[in-house]
Design a protein around this motif. Sequence first.
Motif, PDB file in Angstrom:
ATOM      1  N   ASP A 117       0.922  -1.334  -0.166  1.00 30.99           N
ATOM      2  CA  ASP A 117      -0.262  -0.212   0.326  1.00 30.99           C
ATOM      3  C   ASP A 117       0.521   1.454   0.031  1.00 30.99           C
ATOM      4  O   ASP A 117       0.510   1.921  -0.676  1.00 30.99           O
ATOM      5  N   ALA A 118       1.851   1.224   1.012  1.00 36.06           N
ATOM      6  CA  ALA A 118       2.821   1.821   1.005  1.00 36.06           C
ATOM      7  C   ALA A 118       3.441   2.413  -0.628  1.00 36.06           C
ATOM      8  O   ALA A 118       3.640   4.287  -0.603  1.00 36.06           O
ATOM      9  N   ASP A 119       4.314   1.721  -0.728  1.00 32.71           N
ATOM     10  CA  ASP A 119       4.696   1.821  -2.327  1.00 32.71           C
ATOM     11  C   ASP A 119       3.944   2.026  -3.094  1.00 32.71           C
ATOM     12  O   ASP A 119       4.029   3.449  -4.383  1.00 32.71           O
ATOM     13  N   THR A 120       2.267   1.956  -3.460  1.00 36.83           N
ATOM     14  CA  THR A 120       1.971   2.654  -4.303  1.00 36.83           C
ATOM     15  C   THR A 120       1.266   3.607  -4.322  1.00 36.83           C
ATOM     16  O   THR A 120       1.407   4.666  -4.952  1.00 36.83           O
ATOM     17  N   ASP A 121       1.290   4.174  -2.558  1.00 38.65           N
ATOM     18  CA  ASP A 121       0.854   5.471  -2.555  1.00 38.65           C
ATOM     19  C   ASP A 121       1.734   6.739  -2.870  1.00 38.65           C
ATOM     20  O   ASP A 121       1.726   7.627  -3.389  1.00 38.65           O
ATOM     21  N   GLN A 122       3.014   6.484  -2.659  1.00 37.82           N
ATOM     22  CA  GLN A 122       4.124   6.390  -2.484  1.00 37.82           C
ATOM     23  C   GLN A 122       4.350   7.064  -4.497  1.00 37.82           C
ATOM     24  O   GLN A 122       4.315   8.303  -4.804  1.00 37.82           O
ATOM     25  N   LEU A 123       4.173   5.864  -4.960  1.00 35.10           N
ATOM     26  CA  LEU A 123       4.072   6.539  -6.353  1.00 35.10           C
ATOM     27  C   LEU A 123       2.522   7.080  -6.926  1.00 35.10           C
ATOM     28  O   LEU A 123       3.106   7.824  -7.953  1.00 35.10           O
ATOM     29  N   ALA A 124       1.982   7.087  -7.041  1.00 32.41           N
ATOM     30  CA  ALA A 124       0.908   7.861  -6.868  1.00 32.41           C
ATOM     31  C   ALA A 124       0.897   9.535  -6.841  1.00 32.41           C
ATOM     32  O   ALA A 124       0.250  10.153  -7.468  1.00 32.41           O
ATOM     33  N   ASP A 125       1.737   9.031  -5.401  1.00 29.41           N
ATOM     34  CA  ASP A 125       1.636  10.671  -4.919  1.00 29.41           C
ATOM     35  C   ASP A 125       2.742  11.435  -6.251  1.00 29.41           C
ATOM     36  O   ASP A 125       2.873  12.971  -6.517  1.00 29.41           O
ATOM     37  N   TRP A 126       3.712  10.738  -6.262  1.00 27.88           N
ATOM     38  CA  TRP A 126       5.007  11.110  -7.670  1.00 27.88           C
ATOM     39  C   TRP A 126       4.577  11.669  -8.607  1.00 27.88           C
ATOM     40  O   TRP A 126       4.187  12.579  -9.471  1.00 27.88           O
ATOM     41  N   VAL A 139      10.136  -6.628 -16.411  1.00 30.77           N
ATOM     42  CA  VAL A 139       9.009  -8.014 -15.931  1.00 30.77           C
ATOM     43  C   VAL A 139      10.414  -9.096 -15.225  1.00 30.77           C
ATOM     44  O   VAL A 139      10.919  -9.776 -15.200  1.00 30.77           O
ATOM     45  N   GLU A 140      11.464  -8.840 -16.668  1.00 30.12           N
ATOM     46  CA  GLU A 140      12.561  -9.510 -16.485  1.00 30.12           C
ATOM     47  C   GLU A 140      12.933  -9.639 -15.066  1.00 30.12           C
ATOM     48  O   GLU A 140      13.355 -10.810 -14.527  1.00 30.12           O
ATOM     49  N   ARG A 141      13.257  -8.361 -14.697  1.00 32.24           N
ATOM     50  CA  ARG A 141      13.984  -8.180 -13.518  1.00 32.24           C
ATOM     51  C   ARG A 141      13.313  -8.303 -12.075  1.00 32.24           C
ATOM     52  O   ARG A 141      13.603  -8.693 -11.114  1.00 32.24           O
ATOM     53  N   GLY A 142      11.683  -8.309 -12.617  1.00 34.42           N
ATOM     54  CA  GLY A 142      10.532  -8.966 -11.261  1.00 34.42           C
ATOM     55  C   GLY A 142      10.317  -7.353 -10.667  1.00 34.42           C
ATOM     56  O   GLY A 142      10.403  -7.429  -9.029  1.00 34.42           O
ATOM     57  N   HIS A 143      10.633  -5.892 -11.103  1.00 35.08           N
ATOM     58  CA  HIS A 143      10.972  -4.768 -10.242  1.00 35.08           C
ATOM     59  C   HIS A 143      10.712  -3.917 -10.971  1.00 35.08           C
ATOM     60  O   HIS A 143      10.073  -3.701 -11.835  1.00 35.08           O
ATOM     61  N   VAL A 144       9.886  -2.774 -10.252  1.00 31.24           N
ATOM     62  CA  VAL A 144       9.383  -1.565 -10.528  1.00 31.24           C
ATOM     63  C   VAL A 144      10.987  -0.474 -10.178  1.00 31.24           C
ATOM     64  O   VAL A 144      10.963  -0.378  -9.527  1.00 31.24           O
ATOM     65  N   GLU A 145      10.448   0.761 -11.228  1.00 34.36           N
ATOM     66  CA  GLU A 145      11.782   1.611 -10.744  1.00 34.36           C
ATOM     67  C   GLU A 145      11.663   2.613 -11.532  1.00 34.36           C
ATOM     68  O   GLU A 145      10.473   3.025 -12.216  1.00 34.36           O
ATOM     69  N   VAL A 146      11.849   4.254 -10.572  1.00 31.73           N
ATOM     70  CA  VAL A 146      11.776   5.383 -10.681  1.00 31.73           C
ATOM     71  C   VAL A 146      12.950   5.989 -10.882  1.00 31.73           C
ATOM     72  O   VAL A 146      13.214   6.349  -9.837  1.00 31.73           O
TER      73      VAL A 146
END
Lengths: 205, 467
Positions: A117-126, A139-146
């Motif tokens: 939740d907190a990570d989704t909120d952070q992303l939405a705020d940005w 998808v290959e490495r299994g991560h989301v990056e900003v």
Amino acid sequence: MLAVSVLEGRAVPLRRAEVDTDQIIPSEWLKRVERSGFGRGLFSEWRDDPSFVLNQPSYQGATILVAGPHFGIGSSREHAVWALLDYGFRAVIAPSFGDIFRTNAGKQGLVIVALADADTDQLADWITEQPDLTVVVDVERGHVEVPAHGWQRDFAMDEWTRQRLIHGWDDVGLALRHADAIDAFEGSSTTPSLAGLFDASGHLA
Amino acid sequence: MAGRTLYDKLYDEHLVWSTPGETPLLYVDLHLVHEVTSPQAFDGLRIAGRRVRRPDRTLATADHNVPTDPPGTPVADPISRRQLDVLDENCHQFGITVFPRGHENQGIVHVIGPELGVTQPGMTIVCGDSHTSTHGAVGALAFGIGTSEVEHVLATQTLPQERARTLAVTVEGELRAGVSAKDLALSIVAALGTGGGIGSVLEFRGSAIRALSMEGRMTVCNMSIEAGARAGLVAVDETTIDYLLSRPAIAHRADRDDLAARWRGYVSDDDAAFDREIVLDAAQISPSVTWGTNPAQVVALAGAVPDPEALPAGPERDAAHRALRYMGLEPGTPMRDIPVDVVFIGSCTNSRLEDLRAAAVVAAGHQVADGVRALVVPGSHRVKRDAEAEGLDRVFTAAGFEWREPGCSMCLGMNPDQLAPGQRSASTSNRNFEGRQGRGGRTHLVSPAVAAATALVGRFADPQEVA
């Protein structure tokens, strides 16, 4: 299905919890027998509202949707996935997803990313503050990056789903590799079929 | 060896193939098909040059789009008409038995499966419809699938399926008089929340579940998906066996005793461990009604619209505020002060004979309130014939209810039975999502008895008010 390895694009914040598939695409759209053209029906009950986030010019062309918890609950309609893809989304990030929606997305190459939740909120705020922020779903490495914030979060995805997404494999073709096993199962099954139950007009024989 | 849950038995028995690192393939014993989620799947078969592997394990019916007007009335919407025609064409091309509109066996797919007896214990059953969980009431593993999966089952009679977690929903004690399976289902969804069952298969257990009729169990299993669970199960007992042995598909089978003996094994072992359990006290459950825009937003009929500010700050509170705005309701308003425009008795949740009887008992000798439109839509032609044989149709029409032809109808308004913007309904269906029964429509989920009482009073009402 669509093959997908790394997505890099802009993201839209949909700050609503429990967006069910009736909201993603209303039943009026389910009467069509085609598979294409559902993007116009995406969130159609909300798109009359000029302030709705998809109507804001700054989010045009975004390919990632950032949503609230329990996204895609309710009806099994795969039309919800077709509508998101047809509109131009390639990934949805949310804290949690409806099971059938998640499966349907996996069949079509729409990437499902569950973050805390907190990570989704952070992303939405940005992305609310900065609509042109670049978000990467790897998808290959299994991560989301900003990259602009030096922020990275891993997401869980079973290895089989990952391989299917990366290669764009067709599930039916994969299953038919095991036709012998299906034959063998059927040979030993005693569960009644419908054979002989109905006549050619569908009346009980 | 530790005991196994019913779910694990069903899963293990249907495992066709598995290897580490790939999703296992599960066999499908019965594939139910309707017009909405199948056309693109049949197209997929044609494009790939594939056949339907087991037409004898596939059964189709028209339900979502069918008008509930008298037989012979044309389907006015050309897109609906086309979708119904395409189902017939596809079934004829691929050799699948189909019940078109008006056929004696036609009805809502989740009503006709059990009533014909093609839904049987120990089976795996899928359908491109999330309320496929209904069939779990007979001790079958039954779950909804998307159109790609429909195509997969048509082509292979299997599905890639990971093993789900198990969640025991144990309801002990006795339901009070006037409390129905629907009230129980709403209470379970409220207890779990819309996401509580995600990733899990529910098994409904305990003395209150054992005491339910088969139709009541179907109502409870039907709403499993509203708690996020793809499937719900009830173990086989003598109630199950008695119900099934009289069904048309089973009654004349020579091996019915053998079948029944086998079916009795579809129970969780005494020492089986569930991943999770919740326990409800049946005596605490009262007639219930939803106040918001998801099926977990439930309050006692005797209660009032809740105050979102009482919830902790966060998405749930925001969703509650948003729901009240959409529903046009103020916190603190007694539910029984809220007037309705439309009453809908029907849907795969509550359109079976017992549901219609429960509503008819309340309606008998009374009149629908001025300004209220009340529809009764039997779940199938068989339900309709049985109800008419008991005179239920005359009870309803004498009281001012419309007695209509079978179909999904106003549950989701894919046919002409829809709410107008701003209209408020008391509905025996399963979803109160925004726009579900028509754009701008406001849906409150209730039991058949409460729906009937509400139609008579013109606002949400307990059947005791009109007795």
